[in-house]
Design a protein around this motif. Structure first.
Motif, PDB file in Angstrom:
ATOM      1  N   HIS A 117      -1.610  -7.601  -4.979  1.00  0.00           N
ATOM      2  CA  HIS A 117      -0.934  -7.962  -6.224  1.00  0.00           C
ATOM      3  C   HIS A 117      -1.496  -7.229  -7.444  1.00  0.00           C
ATOM      4  O   HIS A 117      -0.745  -6.706  -8.254  1.00  0.00           O
ATOM      5  N   TRP A 118      -2.817  -7.209  -7.597  1.00  0.00           N
ATOM      6  CA  TRP A 118      -3.433  -6.748  -8.835  1.00  0.00           C
ATOM      7  C   TRP A 118      -3.820  -5.275  -8.836  1.00  0.00           C
ATOM      8  O   TRP A 118      -4.179  -4.744  -9.898  1.00  0.00           O
ATOM      9  N   GLU A 173      -4.679  -6.588 -16.248  1.00  0.00           N
ATOM     10  CA  GLU A 173      -3.681  -7.538 -16.724  1.00  0.00           C
ATOM     11  C   GLU A 173      -4.377  -8.792 -17.255  1.00  0.00           C
ATOM     12  O   GLU A 173      -5.296  -9.313 -16.629  1.00  0.00           O
ATOM     13  N   ASN A 218      -4.888 -11.693 -14.949  1.00  0.00           N
ATOM     14  CA  ASN A 218      -5.832 -11.573 -13.849  1.00  0.00           C
ATOM     15  C   ASN A 218      -7.174 -12.149 -14.308  1.00  0.00           C
ATOM     16  O   ASN A 218      -8.073 -11.429 -14.758  1.00  0.00           O
ATOM     17  N   LYS A 234       2.457  -0.342 -20.126  1.00  0.00           N
ATOM     18  CA  LYS A 234       3.489  -1.031 -19.355  1.00  0.00           C
ATOM     19  C   LYS A 234       3.964  -0.120 -18.234  1.00  0.00           C
ATOM     20  O   LYS A 234       4.088   1.084 -18.417  1.00  0.00           O
ATOM     21  N   GLU A 289       5.350  -0.211 -13.679  1.00  0.00           N
ATOM     22  CA  GLU A 289       5.757  -0.938 -12.478  1.00  0.00           C
ATOM     23  C   GLU A 289       4.999  -0.366 -11.299  1.00  0.00           C
ATOM     24  O   GLU A 289       4.843   0.847 -11.175  1.00  0.00           O
ATOM     25  N   GLU A 290       4.507  -1.247 -10.448  1.00  0.00           N
ATOM     26  CA  GLU A 290       3.762  -0.859  -9.250  1.00  0.00           C
ATOM     27  C   GLU A 290       4.206  -1.768  -8.117  1.00  0.00           C
ATOM     28  O   GLU A 290       4.254  -2.995  -8.301  1.00  0.00           O
ATOM     29  N   LYS A 291       4.551  -1.191  -7.001  1.00  0.00           N
ATOM     30  CA  LYS A 291       4.980  -1.971  -5.838  1.00  0.00           C
ATOM     31  C   LYS A 291       6.147  -2.889  -6.181  1.00  0.00           C
ATOM     32  O   LYS A 291       6.227  -4.018  -5.710  1.00  0.00           O
ATOM     33  N   GLY A 292       7.044  -2.418  -7.052  1.00  0.00           N
ATOM     34  CA  GLY A 292       8.219  -3.197  -7.429  1.00  0.00           C
ATOM     35  C   GLY A 292       7.958  -4.330  -8.401  1.00  0.00           C
ATOM     36  O   GLY A 292       8.832  -5.149  -8.664  1.00  0.00           O
ATOM     37  N   ARG A 293       6.742  -4.395  -8.940  1.00  0.00           N
ATOM     38  CA  ARG A 293       6.357  -5.484  -9.849  1.00  0.00           C
ATOM     39  C   ARG A 293       5.998  -4.899 -11.212  1.00  0.00           C
ATOM     40  O   ARG A 293       5.157  -4.000 -11.303  1.00  0.00           O
ATOM     41  N   PRO A 294       6.629  -5.398 -12.284  1.00  0.00           N
ATOM     42  CA  PRO A 294       6.243  -4.915 -13.611  1.00  0.00           C
ATOM     43  C   PRO A 294       4.842  -5.407 -13.970  1.00  0.00           C
ATOM     44  O   PRO A 294       4.412  -6.470 -13.528  1.00  0.00           O
ATOM     45  N   TYR A 295       4.138  -4.596 -14.764  1.00  0.00           N
ATOM     46  CA  TYR A 295       2.818  -5.011 -15.233  1.00  0.00           C
ATOM     47  C   TYR A 295       2.630  -4.580 -16.682  1.00  0.00           C
ATOM     48  O   TYR A 295       3.308  -3.684 -17.181  1.00  0.00           O
TER      49      TYR A 295
END
Length: 180
Positions: free
Chosen positions: A43-44, A138, A141, A162, A164-170
């Protein structure tokens, strides 16, 4: 990196703060999935997930390539030079000299990440001549915020990152630690 950027040494071992940060080796391949194949790391971090034997081989090869290029230094976090408990990274980036880390789930809560980050910061100050190292993390986290705070980092007044990584915005905050 440009030809003006020297590569890192062929071998690095840093022994301080009750840690031995050392090069990843072939003998570590079997231990790497237990360290990196975890939902928190998936996730992180940008570390590939699932993390299996093939991912371990790819990571070891990539770590060696990045070192040779002078781009990044990835070291195993150990307490005695033996079994790896996690990883600490130093990366030369346009934003600055960035540090990163991942500690295996079975080894968390021992202050390994904060100590490893401090050791790598000292290495960057002494051997690379930088005046500041950064962490990008983040705000949500909580574990990484605790590591940054414990290691003496402070949030910098710079724009959020800003992506996106692995389909997840961060959204990443940049934390800095200055040479004393």
């Amino acid at each position: 990196m440009s030809s003006a950027t020297p590569s890192f040494p062929d071998r690095v071992e840093l022994t301080v703060e009750g840690l031995v940060l050392r090069d990843w080796t072939e003998t570590d391949l079997a231990a790497m999935p237990a360290l990196f194949d975890h939902p928190d790391i998936a996730h992180w971090t940008p570390i590939v997930s699932p993390f299996d034997a093939e991912a371990a081989r790819t990571r070891l090869d990539r770590a060696r390539q990045l070192r040779t290029e002078g781009t990044a230094l990835l070291l195993a976090i150990t307490v005695d030079g033996g079994a790896p408990l996690g990883e600490v990274m130093l990366k030369r980036a346009p934003e600055g000299t960035e540090l990163g880390y991942a500690v295996g789930p079975a080894h968390r809560g021992q202050g390994l990440a904060a100590r490893a980050v401090r050791v790598m910061a000292a290495y960057a100050f002494e051997h690379l001549g930088v005046d500041q190292v950064i962490l990008e993390l983040e705000a949500e986290n909580a574990s990484s915020v605790a590591v940054a705070t414990s290691a003496g980092f402070r949030i910098l007044d710079v724009p959020l990152i800003k992506g996106e990584e692995k389909g997840r915005p961060y959204v990443l905050q940049t934390w800095g630690f200055d040479r004393s």
